[in-house]
Every structure is written in structure tokens, then in C-alpha cells.
Design an enzyme around this catalytic site. Structure first.
Site, PDB file in Angstrom:
ATOM      1  CB  CYS A 178      57.693  72.819 -37.963  1.00 34.33           C
ATOM      2  SG  CYS A 178      55.759  73.373 -38.570  1.00 34.33           S
ATOM      3  CB  CYS A 231      63.384  64.420 -50.713  1.00 37.94           C
ATOM      4  SG  CYS A 231      61.538  64.691 -51.120  1.00 37.94           S
ATOM      5  CB  CYS A 250      57.614  70.709 -50.813  1.00 34.65           C
ATOM      6  SG  CYS A 250      58.044  69.821 -49.858  1.00 34.65           S
ATOM      7  CB  CYS A 308      61.168  71.408 -54.661  1.00 34.30           C
ATOM      8  SG  CYS A 308      62.933  71.225 -54.159  1.00 34.30           S
TER       9      CYS A 308
END
Length: 482
Positions: free
Chosen positions: A18, A456, A404, A459
Site C-alpha cells: 500500500c 528484511c 511474506c 521471502c
């Protein structure tokens, strides 16, 4: 950023999360600036959009399903007058994707005062917070994690009689990834999770006219704001008529910005943590050419996110780059689905190859990622039908083998092709002559990070920085035989 060459099929890209945007300015048309900011960030979500404006006494929100330009026009923007605004465009990661109530910003009443919250990211394990608030009389309508955060802020503000304290107490409860902006009638707030997983930056309008916060720097650029800095992990920024103030409400954890922002999500003209997204993608291509060279005549990039990597691959390999795949840029998010017969005939709604360029040629085709593998399979079929002699597929991210939970809508692990097939099996399924992915170390080098502690990478590695509840892992991960 196409999610599928064939609309109507399951998306074969990690879906954009988003976007959030906020403005405080006593002199500018804040709703109009927010509308432009959301248009610059439209690539991050196309299901719904909304703007909320504070006018000193209350907050008014307008939101609907669809694209920003489908929802807002001169008349609707003229009705949103005030000094503070927050906006949101959404791709659903929780809740009911097509429900109006899931569109943001979310509203919460604090006695007689309204506030509006916009959230990028995903919270984990919000059910205990929801149940606690429901037991205390708080009502929910949307069924989203973002609404839980908004209602928690409202509840704890009523308890403490101070909005900053309400935000602080909520941040101490919620876990996961969040970059949030909030509008009260008189102030703009911006805050991030303690790991800074989702991006959020602060900019200043020229002439001391006000301040802007945005998911990406391209949102600042479109309204003429100058980048000042990123919102720090665990920090609350408040902006009102007296100026800007900051509170480091949570101790920052290890900085773990989402590495996939550089691969796919962010616009190439954005800058994240001082690193140009475009230059990072070009570096990915150069490193991939070193790690996985190929004997070929031409290098092609899959529009749009694969093009910078293809240019880098061509630069490092000495193989000529060409535009061999044409993208229909007027399709956008496709709501009218082709018939099954059209799909079987191979009608290309979004991408089409150039046979005059690629016929008889050995191709290196550079793309950003592979999720299920279905889009890559159809892409290779298209290129072979156009006369390609060989197709060597090169991917500027490592194999996506883990779902994720921090704001990206990826399938469960069993639907990820890299989690269930070897590289050779993937190559055979897709139908290419060779298949190679950039290494995780190569990707880190491309984006300017020295090691895994910078980003991060869950995934790719399965290293989840925020612990996950069993309710998620039980349904998302492949069950291992004991």
C-alpha cells in the site's frame, strides 16, 4: 508493474502493499497535494484510495474502490478543505479486498473528535488486541489489521486524554510492519515500526509552507517537497501550527527495511536510505551477469521493472540490449477479463514481443522475480512463438521460497515454485534454455548492504525478524514430515 500477462489468472508477482501520504500546510490545498502524491504512489496499490482532511474542528474522509483518478475530481477535492490531510491507496493484504469498509483511511472517534489513519504494511497476531477492545465496547466493521490499530489509538487516547500517548501505547502493543500517517483536526502524525520494515520519508515544502510524509520520495517530488530524512524506526513525528516535534517512543530494533522495495515495489526514480532504486536495479543486472553469464545475441528486459536490470546485464556482459517486448501502457489494472478462448489463443493483454527483433536470436531475458512461475512460462512461450532461438531467463532477485507476512501479498509456501521445485525443475516447467537467480550476497551488494542485518530478506531466507503466531505458520508453511 504487471502482475500477470493474462488478466484473470492468479497474480504471479508479489503484490504491491500500500502507499501512505500526508501533508500539513496552512497555505496549500492539502487535499489536492495528497491526490497528486497518491497518483505518484499508485503503483503500490490499485484496489481503493482515500483522503481524509482535518479542518481544525473535525476530520472528513472520502474513499472508494478504484484508482485515485477514478475517485477524485475537482468537485470532490474542493469539498475537502483544511490544513492537514492523509491519503492511502490500497492493495489488500488482510480483510475483504473488495469491501468499501476495508478502504483507507480508517476513522476513529475520540469522544467528539475524529481521527483518520492510513497504514502501509501488515500487523501480525492482532486478534488478541481486537478481542480485548471488543470486550471493552469497541466496534469493528472492516476486519483489517489497520482498523485494529486505528481503534486501539482511539481507545488509548480516550484513556490517556492525549493523542501522542494513545499512539505510543498502541505501538507498544502491535507487532509487525507498519508505516502509518494519522490526521487529527489540527495535526499530522507519522510513525513506523521499530525495525523500519516499510518505508516512510519526511519532506518540506518550499518557502516554509509546510511538511509532507510519503511512502516513497517520488511522492515528495511530485508536490515539490524537498527530502529531509526518513522517519526513524519506532519514532512518532507530530506536525501542527507550532511546528514539528519528534518522540522516539520505541527503542529501535535491528534496521530491516524490505529488500524487495529495491527489486520491484518502489518506483525506479525513488531513493530509499540514500540508495537510488534505479541504480540498485542496474547494479543487480551487472552482478547477475557476473554470477550467471550466458551465450546470447540480445538482452531483453521484461517491462517495466526488469528493464534496469537488463541494461546492467548488457553493460557487464557486452551483449547488446534491445527493446524486444512491448508493453501496453494503457491497460493498467485490468478489470475486464478476457474470455477463456482468448486466453487459449494467447492474446497478450499487457505484453507483446517484437518478432522482427528477436526472431532467430538467442535471448537473455531479465525479470525481477518468479513467484508461481506461470507468467514466466507464458512469457517464454510467447518469445519462442515469435521466433526466439534460445531463451535464457535471468532473475535479479533470489528464489522466492518463503511467504511474506509484513505487507506483501505472496501465496502460501506450497504455491511458491521455488519452494517445491529445484532450479532444474523450474527451468523445465517454465520452458527456458537456462534459468539463474542473483545470489543473496549479490543482491545485498547491489543495494548497498554488506550483510543480512541490513534488510528484511524473509521471502528469500525464511528469517522472520518479527516472530509469527502459529495461526499464520500453520496454514502458510509446507508441513515437514516428522
Amino acid at each position: 508493474m504487471a502482475t500477470s500477462i493474462f488478466p484473470g489468472e492468479a497474480p504471479d508477482r508479489p503484490q504491491e502493499e500500500c502507499a501512505v501520504f500526508g501533508v500539513f500546510s496552512p497555505t496549500d490545498d492539502v487535499a489536492r497535494l495528497t491526490c497528486f502524491g497518491l497518483q505518484a504512489l499508485q503503483h503500490r496499490g490499485q484496489e481503493s484510495a482515500g483522503i481524509a482532511v482535518g479542518d481544525g474542528e473535525t476530520v472528513t474522509v472520502m474513499k472508494d474502490l478504484g484508482l485515485v483518478t477514478q475517485i477524485f475530481d475537482e468537485g470532490s477535492l474542493a469539498a475537502l478543505q483544511g490544513d492537514v490531510a492523509v491519503g492511502h491507496c490500497r492493495y489488500a493484504t488482510s480483510g475483504i479486498s473488495d469491501a468499501w469498509f476495508s478502504a483507507q483511511p480508517h476513522m476513529s472517534a475520540i469522544d467528539e473528535v475524529m481521527v483518520a489513519l492510513a497504514h502501509n504494511g501488515t500487523l501480525v497476531d492482532t486478534e488478541p488486541i481486537r478481542e480485548r477492545l471488543e470486550a471493552r465496547g469497541v466496534e469493528f466493521r472492516a476486519g483489517t489489521d489497520s482498523e485494529v490499530a486505528c481503534q486501539a489509538i482511539g481507545y488509548y487516547t480516550r484513556e490517556t486524554h492525549h493523542l501522542t500517548e494513545g499512539i505510543k501505547q498502541t505501538m507498544e502493543l502491535i507487532k509487525g510492519a507498519y508505516a502509518m500517517v494519522l490526521a487529527s483536526p489540527t495535526a499530522l502524525y507519522a510513525f513506523r515500526d521499530p525495525n523500519g520494515i516499510r518505508p516512510l520519508c519526511l519532506g518540506k515544502l518550499p518557502g516554509d509552507r509546510g511538511w509532507v510524509v510519503s511512502s516513497e520520495t517520488c511522492g515528495l517530488d511530485i508536490v515539490g517537497a524537498e527530502f529531509v530524512r526518513d522517519v526513524n524506526p519506532g519514532e512518532i513525528i507530530r506536525i501542527n501550527s507550532t511546528g514539528i516535534s519528534t518522540l522516539q517512543t520505541l527503542e529501535p530494533g535491528p534496521s530491516r527495511g524490505c529488500i524487495f522495495e529495491y527489486v520491484y515495489f518502489a518506483r525506479p526514480d525513488s531513493v530509499i536510505d540514500g540508495q537510488s532504486v534505479y541504480q540498485a536495479r542496474r547494479a543487480m543486472g551487472r552482478i547477475l551477469a557476473e554470477e550467471a553469464p550466458a551465450q546470447a545475441d540480445l538482452v531483453l528486459g521484461v517491462p517495466d521493472s526488469g528493464v534496469p536490470g537488463a541494461l546492467g546485464f548488457a553493460e557487464a556482459s557486452g551483449i547488446e540490449y534491445t527493446d524486444g517486448i512491448v508493453k501496453n501502457r494503457y491497460v493498467g489494472r485490468t478489470f475486464i477479463q478476457p474470455t477463456q478462448e482468448m486466453r487459449q489463443l494467447g492474446v497478450r493483454i499487457k505484453l507483446n514481443p517484437l518478432p522482427s527483433v528477436i526472431s532467430g536470436k538467442r535471448l537473455v531475458v531479465v525479470d525481477d522475480s518468479i513467484v508461481r512461475g506461470t507468467t514466466s512460462k507464458k512469457l517464454v512461450e510467447m518469445l519462442r512463438a515469435a521466433g526466439a532461438a534460445e531463451v535464457h531467463l535471468r532473475i535479479v532477485s533470489p528464489p522466492t521460497a518463503w511467504p511474506c507476512f509484513y505487507g506483501v501479498d505472496t501465496p502460501t509456501q506450497g504455491q511458491l515454485i521455488a519452494a517445491v521445485k529445484s532450479n532444474q525443475e523450474m527451468c523445465e516447467y517454465i520452458g527456458c534454455d537456462s534459468l539463474a537467480f542473483i545470489s543473496i550476497d549479490g543482491l545485498r551488494r547491489a543495494v548497498g548492504g554488506a550483510n543480512h542485518e541490513t534488510f528484511c530478506e524473509a521471502c528469500f531466507t525464511g528469517d522472520y525478524i518479527v516472530p509469527l503466531p502459529e495461526s499464520l505458520t500453520d496454514i502458510a508453511f509446507i508441513k515437514k514430515e516428522k
